[in-house]
Design a protein around this motif. Sequence first.
Motif: not given
Length: 228
Positions: A196-197, A200-201, A203, A214, A218, A224
Amino acid sequence: MTARLLLLEDDPAIARTVAYALERDGLAVMHSLLVHDARQQLASQRFDLLVLDVGLPDGSGLDLLRELRNAAATAALPVLMLSAHGEEIDRVLGLELGADDYLAKPFSPRELAARVKALLRRAGHGSPIAAAVPTVFLDDETGQRISLRGQPLPLTRREYRLLSHLLRGAGRIHSRDALLAAAWGDDSESTDRTVDTHIKTLRAKLREMDPAREYISTHRGMGYCLDV
């Protein structure tokens, strides 16, 4: 003229994924959660194709298929059946009742879209699907670099592996476990939170390069998907 499709699916996450894939290809998608709702939609609107799930809270898509084939107005309407079971008896019964195609879950949204397009062409609907979106990513596997619209992305080694894996299965939902294995290996002690982390980076870097889109979506409880 835009082709109209009715999707009968009681899982909201799957329905959103399918609708997104089909709408990107130029289809107008109506969604029903229950057989009863689908009957009402069919009675009030015209559709060019149906995608019916087999197992539903208030009945079966096979029952609705039987009704459609017994009615003159919908006897020739193209129908693609979905099933979570993938059992031979479901496939055989669906085809015997008049289904035009059958797809077992889990499936790739891209494969579903391709089958829908083939059914529409076979039904003589013309060209309802929008032109394909050109590829915007370039993956240099030798150099382990990925470019977005011609610009190299500043990726770490893990980010490259994650994005490369998503690219190879673009349009398909990837579980966190699959992404973890792809970027860290099967023996890694990393967790879903690590995935997940890093997503996030990823994205953030994609958004910095192309703020208008985008690319990574999710799908709650599933994983994903990279949309290109």
